[in-house]
Motif scaffolding. Structure first.
Motif, short mmCIF file in Angstrom:
data_model
loop_
_atom_site.label_atom_id
_atom_site.label_comp_id
_atom_site.label_asym_id
_atom_site.label_seq_id
_atom_site.Cartn_x
_atom_site.Cartn_y
_atom_site.Cartn_z
N GLU A 1 4.20 8.64 10.12
CA GLU A 1 4.98 7.75 11.00
C GLU A 1 4.47 6.31 10.93
N SER A 2 3.19 6.13 10.76
CA SER A 2 2.61 4.79 10.80
C SER A 2 2.54 4.14 9.42
N LEU A 3 2.97 4.86 8.39
CA LEU A 3 2.73 4.45 7.01
C LEU A 3 4.03 4.02 6.32
N SER A 4 3.93 2.97 5.51
CA SER A 4 5.04 2.54 4.66
C SER A 4 4.46 2.18 3.30
N ILE A 5 4.99 2.82 2.24
CA ILE A 5 4.51 2.56 0.89
C ILE A 5 5.71 2.23 0.02
N GLU A 6 5.64 1.10 -0.67
CA GLU A 6 6.76 0.71 -1.53
C GLU A 6 6.25 -0.03 -2.76
N ALA A 7 7.06 0.02 -3.80
CA ALA A 7 6.73 -0.67 -5.05
C ALA A 7 7.51 -1.96 -5.14
N ALA A 8 6.88 -2.99 -5.67
CA ALA A 8 7.58 -4.24 -5.94
C ALA A 8 8.47 -4.01 -7.15
N GLY A 9 9.68 -4.53 -7.09
CA GLY A 9 10.63 -4.31 -8.17
C GLY A 9 10.27 -5.01 -9.46
N ASP A 10 9.56 -6.12 -9.38
CA ASP A 10 9.33 -6.92 -10.58
C ASP A 10 7.86 -7.02 -10.99
N ALA A 11 7.01 -6.21 -10.40
CA ALA A 11 5.58 -6.26 -10.73
C ALA A 11 4.99 -4.87 -10.59
N ASP A 12 3.86 -4.68 -11.23
CA ASP A 12 3.15 -3.40 -11.12
C ASP A 12 2.33 -3.39 -9.84
N LEU A 13 3.03 -3.49 -8.72
CA LEU A 13 2.38 -3.67 -7.43
C LEU A 13 2.91 -2.65 -6.43
N ILE A 14 2.00 -2.01 -5.73
CA ILE A 14 2.36 -1.07 -4.67
C ILE A 14 1.82 -1.64 -3.37
N THR A 15 2.68 -1.73 -2.36
CA THR A 15 2.27 -2.26 -1.07
C THR A 15 2.19 -1.12 -0.06
N ILE A 16 1.03 -1.02 0.59
CA ILE A 16 0.81 -0.01 1.64
C ILE A 16 0.70 -0.75 2.96
N ARG A 17 1.53 -0.37 3.92
CA ARG A 17 1.48 -0.95 5.27
C ARG A 17 1.22 0.17 6.27
N LEU B 1 5.70 3.79 -11.91
CA LEU B 1 5.36 3.16 -10.62
C LEU B 1 6.05 3.89 -9.46
N ARG B 2 7.34 4.21 -9.64
CA ARG B 2 8.07 4.95 -8.58
C ARG B 2 7.44 6.32 -8.35
N ASN B 3 7.04 6.99 -9.43
CA ASN B 3 6.40 8.30 -9.29
C ASN B 3 5.10 8.19 -8.51
N GLN B 4 4.35 7.12 -8.73
CA GLN B 4 3.10 6.94 -7.99
C GLN B 4 3.38 6.70 -6.51
N VAL B 5 4.43 5.93 -6.22
CA VAL B 5 4.79 5.69 -4.82
C VAL B 5 5.19 7.00 -4.16
N GLU B 6 5.97 7.82 -4.87
CA GLU B 6 6.36 9.12 -4.31
C GLU B 6 5.15 10.00 -4.06
N LEU B 7 4.21 9.98 -4.99
CA LEU B 7 3.01 10.80 -4.81
C LEU B 7 2.16 10.28 -3.65
N LEU B 8 2.05 8.96 -3.52
CA LEU B 8 1.30 8.38 -2.39
C LEU B 8 1.93 8.79 -1.06
N ASN B 9 3.25 8.97 -1.04
CA ASN B 9 3.96 9.38 0.18
C ASN B 9 4.01 10.90 0.35
N SER B 10 3.50 11.65 -0.62
CA SER B 10 3.65 13.11 -0.60
C SER B 10 2.75 13.77 0.44
N ALA B 11 3.13 14.99 0.79
CA ALA B 11 2.35 15.78 1.75
C ALA B 11 0.94 16.04 1.22
#
Length: 196
Positions: A80-96, A49-59
């Motif tokens: 600048e306008s983007l925030s991507i994070e993983a929930a610690g206790d679920a297989d959930l990625i939040t994109i803001r 999940l963390r790897n996917q978040v890193e890839l979503l944030n990648s160049a």
């Protein structure tokens, strides 16, 4: 008086700031092959999940989003306008995403999973293509050695070269199959990302 001036200055500053709207998109990583986030039994789901978040944030993904967007935006503006994070206790990625309009924010948030999927597909295809080229080059080397051996069948140097290239060819075939499996696993991960 100082407090009053501070309040008025803060109000004036905030009134001049452009209005920003936030869109939130939640992606749920559904089970792949009955193994949750694991594609291989030896991978930690949190790490995947963390790897996917890193890839979503990648160049690479940001550039892909810029390329497929029908809005004029640069990678730095999107970042600048983007925030991507993983929930610690679920297989959930939040994109803001923040934007000047609610529609713009929603559009950019929905653009990110598409850009992510395309990036994974491109990387998988490129890796397999690289290994296929390596195999083709090694086969061409093997043909040259075979032609040379036809003229000098007992040349120890050529025989050693032939065995070395055959070994490299076996290794390249294994690496290509691994790249193909990794590509299939990445495609399965990307396909498993569902809007929650």
């Amino acid at each position: 008086l100082a407090v009053l001036i501070g309040v008025v200055a803060a109000y004036g500053w905030s009134a001049r700031q452009p209005e920003r709207y936030e869109a939130t998109l939640q992606l749920f990583l559904s089970p792949v092959g009955g193994q949750g986030t694991e594609v291989n039994g030896d991978q930690d789901p949190d790490r995947v999940l963390r790897n996917q978040v890193e890839l979503l944030n990648s160049a690479a993904v940001l550039d892909q989003a810029v390329a497929i967007s029908d809005r004029p935006i640069t990678r730095s503006q999107l970042k600048e306008s983007l925030s991507i994070e993983a929930a610690g206790d679920a297989d959930l990625i939040t994109i803001r995403v923040l934007d000047a309009t609610p529609e713009g924010a929603a559009y950019l948030a929905e653009l990110m999973p598409r850009a992510y999927q395309r990036t994974l597909a491109q990387r998988a295809r490129q890796s397999v293509a690289d290994w296929r080229k390596t195999q083709a080059d090694l086969e061409a080397d093997l043909d040259e050695i075979a032609a040379a051996l036809a003229a000098k069948p007992n040349d120890a140097s050529l025989l050693a070269d032939r065995e070395a290239v055959r070994g490299e060819l076996r290794d390249a075939a294994v690496a290509r199959r691994q790249a193909e499996r990794a590509g299939a696993a990445a495609a399965a991960r990307a396909a498993s990302l569902q809007t929650a």
